[in-house]
Design an enzyme around this catalytic site. Sequence first.
Site, PDB file in Angstrom:
ATOM      1  N   SER A  72      10.343   0.318  -8.402  1.00 29.77           N
ATOM      2  CA  SER A  72      10.431   1.709  -8.856  1.00 29.77           C
ATOM      3  C   SER A  72      11.362   2.592  -8.046  1.00 29.77           C
ATOM      4  O   SER A  72      11.570   3.756  -8.409  1.00 29.77           O
ATOM      5  CB  SER A  72       9.037   2.341  -8.923  1.00 29.77           C
ATOM      6  N   LYS A 210      11.299   7.868  -2.674  1.00 31.16           N
ATOM      7  CA  LYS A 210      10.691   7.160  -3.810  1.00 31.16           C
ATOM      8  C   LYS A 210      10.106   5.837  -3.327  1.00 31.16           C
ATOM      9  O   LYS A 210      10.745   5.100  -2.576  1.00 31.16           O
ATOM     10  CB  LYS A 210      11.737   6.890  -4.903  1.00 31.16           C
ATOM     11  N   THR A 211       8.902   5.563  -3.787  1.00 31.60           N
ATOM     12  CA  THR A 211       8.258   4.286  -3.519  1.00 31.60           C
ATOM     13  C   THR A 211       8.675   3.258  -4.563  1.00 31.60           C
ATOM     14  O   THR A 211       9.206   3.600  -5.619  1.00 31.60           O
ATOM     15  CB  THR A 211       6.728   4.414  -3.565  1.00 31.60           C
ATOM     16  N   GLY A 212       8.398   2.000  -4.250  1.00 28.14           N
ATOM     17  CA  GLY A 212       8.613   0.922  -5.215  1.00 28.14           C
ATOM     18  C   GLY A 212       7.688  -0.230  -4.875  1.00 28.14           C
ATOM     19  O   GLY A 212       7.381  -0.457  -3.695  1.00 28.14           O
TER      20      GLY A 212
END
Length: 265
Positions: A72, A210-212
Amino acid sequence: MRFRIVTLLLAFLALAHPVQAQEKAIERPDWEKHFAAFDATGTIVVADERAKAGATLVYDDKRARKRYSPASTFKIPHTLFALDAGVVRDEFQKFRWDGVARSFAAHNQDQDLRSAMRTSAVWVYQGFAKEIGEDRARDYLAKLNYGNADPAVQQGDYWIDGKLAISAYEQIGFLKNLYRNALPFRIEHQRLVKDVMIVEAGRDWILRAKTGWEGRMGWWVGWVEWPSGPVFFALNIDTPNRMADLHKREAIVRAVLRTLEALPG
Protein backbone atom coordinates in the site's frame (compact mmCIF):
# COMPACT_ATOMS: atom_id res chain seq x y z
CA MET A 1 6.56 27.53 -21.89
CA ARG A 2 10.25 27.92 -21.01
CA PHE A 3 9.45 27.29 -17.33
CA ARG A 4 7.61 24.07 -18.21
CA ILE A 5 10.52 22.83 -20.34
CA VAL A 6 13.00 23.53 -17.53
CA THR A 7 10.72 21.78 -15.01
CA LEU A 8 10.43 18.69 -17.19
CA LEU A 9 14.19 18.63 -17.75
CA LEU A 10 14.88 18.78 -14.01
CA ALA A 11 12.34 16.01 -13.42
CA PHE A 12 14.02 13.84 -16.05
CA LEU A 13 17.46 14.38 -14.54
CA ALA A 14 16.16 13.60 -11.06
CA LEU A 15 14.49 10.40 -12.21
CA ALA A 16 17.50 9.30 -14.22
CA HIS A 17 19.46 8.75 -11.00
CA PRO A 18 16.83 7.95 -8.35
CA VAL A 19 19.02 5.99 -5.93
CA GLN A 20 22.36 7.79 -5.93
CA ALA A 21 21.97 8.20 -2.16
CA GLN A 22 22.83 4.53 -1.63
CA GLU A 23 26.40 5.18 -2.83
CA LYS A 24 27.01 7.55 0.08
CA ALA A 25 25.01 5.83 2.81
CA ILE A 26 26.57 5.59 6.25
CA GLU A 27 26.00 2.28 8.01
CA ARG A 28 24.32 2.48 11.41
CA PRO A 29 24.75 -0.96 13.00
CA ASP A 30 23.74 0.57 16.35
CA TRP A 31 20.17 0.83 15.02
CA GLU A 32 19.95 -2.93 15.39
CA LYS A 33 18.82 -2.27 18.96
CA HIS A 34 15.61 -0.64 17.69
CA PHE A 35 14.75 -3.72 15.63
CA ALA A 36 15.75 -6.05 18.48
CA ALA A 37 13.49 -4.16 20.88
CA PHE A 38 10.54 -5.30 18.77
CA ASP A 39 11.96 -8.69 17.77
CA ALA A 40 11.93 -7.55 14.12
CA THR A 41 14.09 -8.23 11.08
CA GLY A 42 14.35 -5.52 8.47
CA THR A 43 16.06 -2.41 7.15
CA ILE A 44 15.70 1.34 7.34
CA VAL A 45 17.15 4.11 5.19
CA VAL A 46 17.09 7.70 6.47
CA ALA A 47 18.08 10.61 4.25
CA ASP A 48 18.54 13.61 6.53
CA GLU A 49 18.56 16.81 4.49
CA ARG A 50 18.37 19.29 7.32
CA ALA A 51 20.87 22.13 6.99
CA LYS A 52 23.30 20.81 9.62
CA ALA A 53 23.00 17.16 8.68
CA GLY A 54 22.92 16.19 5.01
CA ALA A 55 23.62 12.48 5.37
CA THR A 56 22.02 9.24 4.20
CA LEU A 57 22.05 6.59 6.93
CA VAL A 58 21.17 2.91 6.69
CA TYR A 59 20.72 -0.16 8.81
CA ASP A 60 21.31 -3.35 6.74
CA ASP A 61 22.50 -1.92 3.44
CA LYS A 62 22.16 -5.29 1.68
CA ARG A 63 18.48 -5.57 2.47
CA ALA A 64 17.92 -1.89 1.65
CA ARG A 65 18.97 -2.68 -1.93
CA LYS A 66 16.58 -5.63 -2.23
CA ARG A 67 13.26 -5.07 -3.97
CA TYR A 68 9.96 -6.03 -2.37
CA SER A 69 6.32 -5.54 -3.28
CA PRO A 70 5.43 -1.91 -2.49
CA ALA A 71 2.03 -3.01 -1.13
CA SER A 72 0.00 0.00 0.00
CA THR A 73 2.93 2.41 -0.14
CA PHE A 74 2.05 2.28 -3.84
CA LYS A 75 -1.04 4.35 -3.04
CA ILE A 76 1.29 7.37 -3.21
CA PRO A 77 2.19 7.05 -6.93
CA HIS A 78 -1.13 5.34 -7.69
CA THR A 79 -2.98 8.49 -6.60
CA LEU A 80 -0.87 10.48 -9.05
CA PHE A 81 -1.81 8.04 -11.82
CA ALA A 82 -5.52 8.34 -10.99
CA LEU A 83 -5.40 12.15 -10.94
CA ASP A 84 -3.48 12.33 -14.20
CA ALA A 85 -5.84 9.85 -15.90
CA GLY A 86 -8.91 11.78 -14.73
CA VAL A 87 -10.18 8.82 -12.70
CA VAL A 88 -10.42 11.13 -9.69
CA ARG A 89 -10.94 14.89 -9.78
CA ASP A 90 -9.89 16.08 -6.33
CA GLU A 91 -9.84 15.27 -2.63
CA PHE A 92 -13.59 15.89 -2.30
CA GLN A 93 -14.82 13.31 -4.80
CA LYS A 94 -16.77 10.51 -3.10
CA PHE A 95 -16.31 6.83 -3.87
CA ARG A 96 -19.44 4.92 -2.95
CA TRP A 97 -19.01 1.81 -0.85
CA ASP A 98 -19.98 -1.28 -2.81
CA GLY A 99 -21.67 -2.89 0.18
CA VAL A 100 -19.12 -5.68 0.50
CA ALA A 101 -18.25 -6.15 4.18
CA ARG A 102 -14.48 -6.19 4.66
CA SER A 103 -12.46 -7.14 7.74
CA PHE A 104 -11.47 -3.55 8.51
CA ALA A 105 -14.58 -1.60 9.54
CA ALA A 106 -13.24 1.75 8.29
CA HIS A 107 -13.31 0.36 4.74
CA ASN A 108 -17.04 -0.37 4.91
CA GLN A 109 -18.21 3.12 4.08
CA ASP A 110 -17.95 5.79 1.40
CA GLN A 111 -14.43 7.10 0.88
CA ASP A 112 -12.61 10.10 -0.52
CA LEU A 113 -8.91 10.42 -1.34
CA ARG A 114 -7.96 11.45 2.16
CA SER A 115 -9.80 8.62 3.91
CA ALA A 116 -8.72 6.05 1.30
CA MET A 117 -5.09 7.00 1.92
CA ARG A 118 -5.46 7.17 5.71
CA THR A 119 -7.28 3.85 6.10
CA SER A 120 -5.54 2.20 3.14
CA ALA A 121 -8.86 1.32 1.48
CA VAL A 122 -7.70 -1.18 -1.14
CA TRP A 123 -11.08 -1.37 -2.90
CA VAL A 124 -10.85 2.30 -3.91
CA TYR A 125 -7.49 1.72 -5.59
CA GLN A 126 -8.70 -1.49 -7.19
CA GLY A 127 -11.26 0.72 -8.92
CA PHE A 128 -8.51 3.11 -10.02
CA ALA A 129 -6.46 0.22 -11.42
CA LYS A 130 -9.41 -1.11 -13.39
CA GLU A 131 -10.08 2.26 -15.01
CA ILE A 132 -6.41 3.04 -15.68
CA GLY A 133 -5.64 -0.39 -17.16
CA GLU A 134 -2.40 -2.36 -17.23
CA ASP A 135 -0.94 -0.73 -20.35
CA ARG A 136 -1.33 2.80 -19.02
CA ALA A 137 -0.09 1.72 -15.59
CA ARG A 138 3.01 0.28 -17.24
CA ASP A 139 3.59 3.59 -19.02
CA TYR A 140 3.23 5.55 -15.77
CA LEU A 141 5.61 3.21 -13.93
CA ALA A 142 8.22 3.54 -16.67
CA LYS A 143 7.77 7.30 -16.63
CA LEU A 144 8.54 7.32 -12.90
CA ASN A 145 11.30 4.71 -13.13
CA TYR A 146 9.50 3.15 -10.16
CA GLY A 147 11.32 0.04 -8.93
CA ASN A 148 11.22 -2.63 -11.62
CA ALA A 149 8.22 -0.85 -13.23
CA ASP A 150 6.42 -4.17 -13.89
CA PRO A 151 2.64 -4.26 -13.23
CA ALA A 152 2.22 -7.86 -14.45
CA VAL A 153 0.08 -10.08 -12.20
CA GLN A 154 -1.60 -13.44 -12.61
CA GLN A 155 -4.23 -12.87 -9.96
CA GLY A 156 -4.91 -10.11 -7.47
CA ASP A 157 -3.54 -6.58 -7.28
CA TYR A 158 -0.27 -5.94 -9.10
CA TRP A 159 1.15 -3.74 -6.32
CA ILE A 160 0.59 -6.51 -3.74
CA ASP A 161 0.36 -9.85 -5.56
CA GLY A 162 2.20 -9.11 -8.80
CA LYS A 163 5.74 -8.61 -10.00
CA LEU A 164 6.02 -4.92 -9.09
CA ALA A 165 8.87 -4.45 -6.62
CA ILE A 166 10.91 -1.59 -5.19
CA SER A 167 13.82 -1.24 -2.74
CA ALA A 168 14.06 0.97 0.32
CA TYR A 169 16.68 3.10 -1.45
CA GLU A 170 14.37 3.48 -4.46
CA GLN A 171 11.51 4.48 -2.17
CA ILE A 172 13.72 7.29 -0.84
CA GLY A 173 14.56 8.43 -4.37
CA PHE A 174 10.87 8.54 -5.31
CA LEU A 175 9.90 10.41 -2.14
CA LYS A 176 12.62 13.02 -2.66
CA ASN A 177 11.29 13.79 -6.13
CA LEU A 178 7.73 14.03 -4.83
CA TYR A 179 8.82 16.37 -2.04
CA ARG A 180 10.44 18.67 -4.64
CA ASN A 181 7.49 18.47 -7.08
CA ALA A 182 10.03 17.00 -9.51
CA LEU A 183 7.96 14.04 -10.72
CA PRO A 184 6.63 14.13 -14.32
CA PHE A 185 3.11 14.98 -13.17
CA ARG A 186 1.24 18.24 -12.67
CA ILE A 187 2.54 20.14 -9.67
CA GLU A 188 -0.96 20.61 -8.26
CA HIS A 189 -1.43 16.84 -8.30
CA GLN A 190 1.86 16.27 -6.49
CA ARG A 191 0.87 18.86 -3.88
CA LEU A 192 -2.51 17.17 -3.38
CA VAL A 193 -0.89 13.76 -2.87
CA LYS A 194 1.43 15.25 -0.27
CA ASP A 195 -1.52 16.84 1.47
CA VAL A 196 -3.45 13.56 1.82
CA MET A 197 -0.28 11.88 3.13
CA ILE A 198 -0.20 13.97 6.31
CA VAL A 199 -0.15 11.74 9.40
CA GLU A 200 0.45 14.36 12.08
CA ALA A 201 2.00 17.77 12.57
CA GLY A 202 3.35 20.13 15.19
CA ARG A 203 3.96 23.85 15.21
CA ASP A 204 7.10 23.60 13.09
CA TRP A 205 7.05 20.08 11.61
CA ILE A 206 4.86 17.85 9.42
CA LEU A 207 4.97 14.07 9.13
CA ARG A 208 3.83 12.68 5.76
CA ALA A 209 3.89 8.90 5.41
CA LYS A 210 2.23 5.72 4.19
CA THR A 211 2.19 2.18 5.50
CA GLY A 212 2.19 -0.96 3.39
CA TRP A 213 1.70 -4.66 4.07
CA GLU A 214 2.10 -7.54 1.65
CA GLY A 215 1.44 -10.27 4.20
CA ARG A 216 5.00 -11.49 4.69
CA MET A 217 6.56 -8.04 5.03
CA GLY A 218 5.53 -4.48 5.77
CA TRP A 219 6.62 -0.90 5.01
CA TRP A 220 6.49 2.56 6.48
CA VAL A 221 7.82 5.30 4.19
CA GLY A 222 7.63 9.07 4.15
CA TRP A 223 9.36 12.13 5.54
CA VAL A 224 9.31 14.74 8.30
CA GLU A 225 9.42 18.36 7.16
CA TRP A 226 11.31 20.86 9.30
CA PRO A 227 12.18 24.53 8.63
CA SER A 228 15.79 23.37 8.23
CA GLY A 229 14.87 20.67 5.69
CA PRO A 230 13.22 17.26 5.28
CA VAL A 231 14.18 13.90 6.78
CA PHE A 232 13.15 11.01 4.52
CA PHE A 233 12.73 7.43 5.72
CA ALA A 234 11.90 4.02 4.27
CA LEU A 235 11.58 0.96 6.47
CA ASN A 236 10.60 -2.59 5.67
CA ILE A 237 10.40 -5.53 8.07
CA ASP A 238 9.38 -9.17 7.95
CA THR A 239 5.95 -9.86 9.46
CA PRO A 240 5.90 -13.58 10.38
CA ASN A 241 3.18 -12.88 12.95
CA ARG A 242 1.17 -11.02 10.33
CA MET A 243 -1.12 -8.37 11.84
CA ALA A 244 0.47 -8.74 15.25
CA ASP A 245 3.69 -7.34 13.76
CA LEU A 246 2.20 -4.32 12.01
CA HIS A 247 2.61 -1.85 14.88
CA LYS A 248 6.38 -2.47 14.76
CA ARG A 249 6.75 -0.57 11.49
CA GLU A 250 5.93 2.85 12.90
CA ALA A 251 7.43 2.12 16.32
CA ILE A 252 10.88 1.34 14.91
CA VAL A 253 10.89 4.34 12.57
CA ARG A 254 9.81 6.68 15.35
CA ALA A 255 12.53 5.34 17.64
CA VAL A 256 15.20 5.87 14.98
CA LEU A 257 13.97 9.37 14.09
CA ARG A 258 13.91 10.41 17.74
CA THR A 259 17.57 9.45 18.15
CA LEU A 260 18.28 11.90 15.31
CA GLU A 261 16.00 14.55 16.84
CA ALA A 262 14.03 14.32 13.59
CA LEU A 263 10.76 13.66 15.38
CA PRO A 264 9.54 15.03 18.72
CA GLY A 265 9.44 12.60 21.60
